[in-house]
Design a protein around this motif. Structure first.
Motif, PDB file in Angstrom:
ATOM      1  N   GLN A 175       0.823  -1.205   0.000  1.00 44.95           N
ATOM      2  CA  GLN A 175       0.000   0.000   0.000  1.00 44.95           C
ATOM      3  C   GLN A 175       0.864   1.265   0.000  1.00 44.95           C
ATOM      4  O   GLN A 175       0.502   2.284  -0.599  1.00 44.95           O
ATOM      5  CB  GLN A 175      -0.910  -0.002   1.229  1.00 44.95           C
ATOM      6  CG  GLN A 175      -1.803  -1.225   1.357  1.00 44.95           C
ATOM      7  CD  GLN A 175      -3.142  -1.085   0.677  1.00 44.95           C
ATOM      8  OE1 GLN A 175      -3.646   0.025   0.512  1.00 44.95           O
ATOM      9  NE2 GLN A 175      -3.738  -2.187   0.275  1.00 44.95           N
TER      10      GLN A 175
ATOM     11  N   GLY B 137       1.054   4.955  -2.492  1.00 47.28           N
ATOM     12  CA  GLY B 137       1.230   6.351  -2.091  1.00 47.28           C
ATOM     13  C   GLY B 137       2.490   6.958  -2.672  1.00 47.28           C
ATOM     14  O   GLY B 137       2.502   8.134  -3.082  1.00 47.28           O
TER      15      GLY B 137
ATOM     16  N   ARG C 294      -0.817   4.183   2.910  1.00 45.82           N
ATOM     17  CA  ARG C 294      -0.760   4.969   1.675  1.00 45.82           C
ATOM     18  C   ARG C 294      -0.153   6.346   1.948  1.00 45.82           C
ATOM     19  O   ARG C 294       0.678   6.838   1.181  1.00 45.82           O
ATOM     20  CB  ARG C 294      -2.167   5.094   1.068  1.00 45.82           C
ATOM     21  CG  ARG C 294      -2.699   3.768   0.570  1.00 45.82           C
ATOM     22  CD  ARG C 294      -4.128   3.828   0.045  1.00 45.82           C
ATOM     23  NE  ARG C 294      -4.651   2.473  -0.112  1.00 45.82           N
ATOM     24  CZ  ARG C 294      -5.800   2.155  -0.688  1.00 45.82           C
ATOM     25  NH1 ARG C 294      -6.567   3.109  -1.183  1.00 45.82           N
ATOM     26  NH2 ARG C 294      -6.194   0.898  -0.762  1.00 45.82           N
TER      27      ARG C 294
ATOM     28  N   LEU D 162      -6.875   9.202  -1.992  1.00 46.40           N
ATOM     29  CA  LEU D 162      -6.316   7.875  -1.738  1.00 46.40           C
ATOM     30  C   LEU D 162      -7.191   6.752  -2.280  1.00 46.40           C
ATOM     31  O   LEU D 162      -6.891   5.582  -2.066  1.00 46.40           O
ATOM     32  CB  LEU D 162      -6.089   7.679  -0.233  1.00 46.40           C
ATOM     33  CG  LEU D 162      -5.137   8.662   0.441  1.00 46.40           C
ATOM     34  CD1 LEU D 162      -4.821   8.203   1.859  1.00 46.40           C
ATOM     35  CD2 LEU D 162      -3.844   8.838  -0.346  1.00 46.40           C
TER      36      LEU D 162
ATOM     37  N   TYR E  81      -6.402   7.039  -7.231  1.00 47.04           N
ATOM     38  CA  TYR E  81      -5.723   5.828  -6.739  1.00 47.04           C
ATOM     39  C   TYR E  81      -6.663   4.654  -6.981  1.00 47.04           C
ATOM     40  O   TYR E  81      -7.713   4.568  -6.377  1.00 47.04           O
ATOM     41  CB  TYR E  81      -5.461   5.997  -5.246  1.00 47.04           C
ATOM     42  CG  TYR E  81      -4.620   4.938  -4.563  1.00 47.04           C
ATOM     43  CD1 TYR E  81      -3.375   5.267  -4.045  1.00 47.04           C
ATOM     44  CD2 TYR E  81      -5.073   3.642  -4.389  1.00 47.04           C
ATOM     45  CE1 TYR E  81      -2.604   4.324  -3.375  1.00 47.04           C
ATOM     46  CE2 TYR E  81      -4.309   2.689  -3.742  1.00 47.04           C
ATOM     47  CZ  TYR E  81      -3.077   3.039  -3.230  1.00 47.04           C
ATOM     48  OH  TYR E  81      -2.311   2.088  -2.566  1.00 47.04           O
TER      49      TYR E  81
END
Length: 358
Positions: free
Chosen positions: A171, A175, A207, A256, A282
């Protein structure tokens, strides 16, 4: 035997040993890249010894439970990959897929009830996405003790010692990919950024951890607002409205998750700002993909949802059908899409494509 003869025999023996190639007593690790294309082996960790050992089962069909945290667009793509890989192995005659989704992302009690029911029914394997790992730990342990292997997917933290493999992607890498796109796109230009976070928890924290690792090295990016929007479109809309009322000079909106980004797009359209504020999403949802093509989104990060589903069934196949060991992490790298490469994305990745029968 004389001393000279003993020395001669010893020398000959040593010479023979020097020319013999000894194989180690242990077998080499399988070629995991051949089974799981694109797997990041640098993410590999060691087994704990408390997870279930591989076993070759002869019963067919295998009963495999698929338990996401919700049935949103992301998990629909994961499920499409699951179904396609099952088709390759003979369909329902080989694997009987049981699908159950909780009522919401945070409905952990629903997941626990489903896990316990499947354990009592004696399913062959369970694939589960974690929102609250601590709450599910007793069920994960009970499944393992009952001889039911646990495969995690899309789970940012895996601290329990019982799961066989954690399947998905890092994860934090997602990011990092968002932040790296900003750095590559804007360079040293001063940019004001607003961020839509998800629900508090490991998905959001991981993230943001990756995002902050990159962006903290580039002080020209000013984070002027950061608020949770619950992973859903409606909150993405309302939070963006409030965010831009307080900070009308935001130049980039980072979300996100694409659902929140699409809500943000609605808010920006209402303010006449679509196309003027860069939206970085995302997940590469279909609507986000389309929004890049129309210029409403600047970029989104694809995290390989369908490939994750394929890898779940590949793992079941290796572990229960062939009896092979597995790596603890089966991770693939996220990929960023923007106007420069969006047309290279295969649109069939969004849907289940049934296997053509010969």
């Amino acid at each position: 035997m004389t001393i000279f003869k003993r020395r001669t025999v010893l020398a000959a023996a040593l010479s023979l040993m020097a020319n013999v190639s000894f194989s180690p007593a242990f077998a080499q690790d399988p070629d995991y890249n051949a089974v799981f294309p694109g797997i990041l082996m640098n993410k590999d960790i060691k087994p704990t010894g408390q997870e279930m050992k591989p076993v070759k089962k002869d019963n067919r069909p295998l009963k495999v439970g698929f338990l996401p945290t919700a049935m949103d667009t992301y998990y629909q793509r994961v499920l499409a990959g699951v179904k396609e890989e099952i088709d390759k192995r003979g369909g329902a005659d080989a694997i009987d897929l049981l699908v159950q989704a909780p009522s919401s992302q945070s409905a952990t009690d629903d997941q626990i009830r489903t896990m316990e029911a499947w354990i009592n029914d004696g399913v062959d394997a369970i694939a589960v996405a974690l929102y609250n790992e601590g709450a599910l730990l007793p069920s994960i342990r009970r499944a393992t003790e009952a001889g039911i292997p646990i495969f995690l997917f899309n789970s940012p933290i895996a601290d329990n010692p019982y799961y066989v493999s954690d399947i998905g992607y890092d994860q934090s890498d997602g990011g990092r990919a968002q932040a790296q796109w900003l750095v590559d796109t804007y360079g040293d230009k001063e940019v004001k950024v607003g961020i839509l976070e998800g629900l508090p928890g490991p998905h959001t924290s991981q993230r943001m951890k990756g995002f902050d690792e990159i962006i903290s090295k580039h002080p020209n990016f000013k984070i002027v607002a950061k608020q949770p929007a619950g992973w859903v479109r409606a909150q993405g809309l309302s939070v963006t409205e409030n965010m831009f009322t307080a900070n009308p000079d935001i130049e980039v909106l980072v979300a996100l998750y694409d659902e929140m980004a699409l809500g943000g797009l609605q808010a920006l359209k209402a303010k006449g700002l679509n196309g003027k504020v860069a939206i970085v999403g995302y997940e590469n949802m279909k609507e986000a993909n389309d929004a890049i093509l129309t210029g409403d989104f600047a970029a989104t990060v694809d995290t390989g949802a369908k490939e994750e589903g394929r890898n779940i069934i590949r793992a079941v196949d290796e572990f229960l059908m062939k009896g092979h060991p597995l790596p603890k992490k089966i991770f693939v790298a996220p990929k960023t899409y923007d106007a420069k490469n969006i047309k290279t994305f295969d649109q069939s990745d969004y849907v289940y494509v049934p296997q053509q029968k010969m």
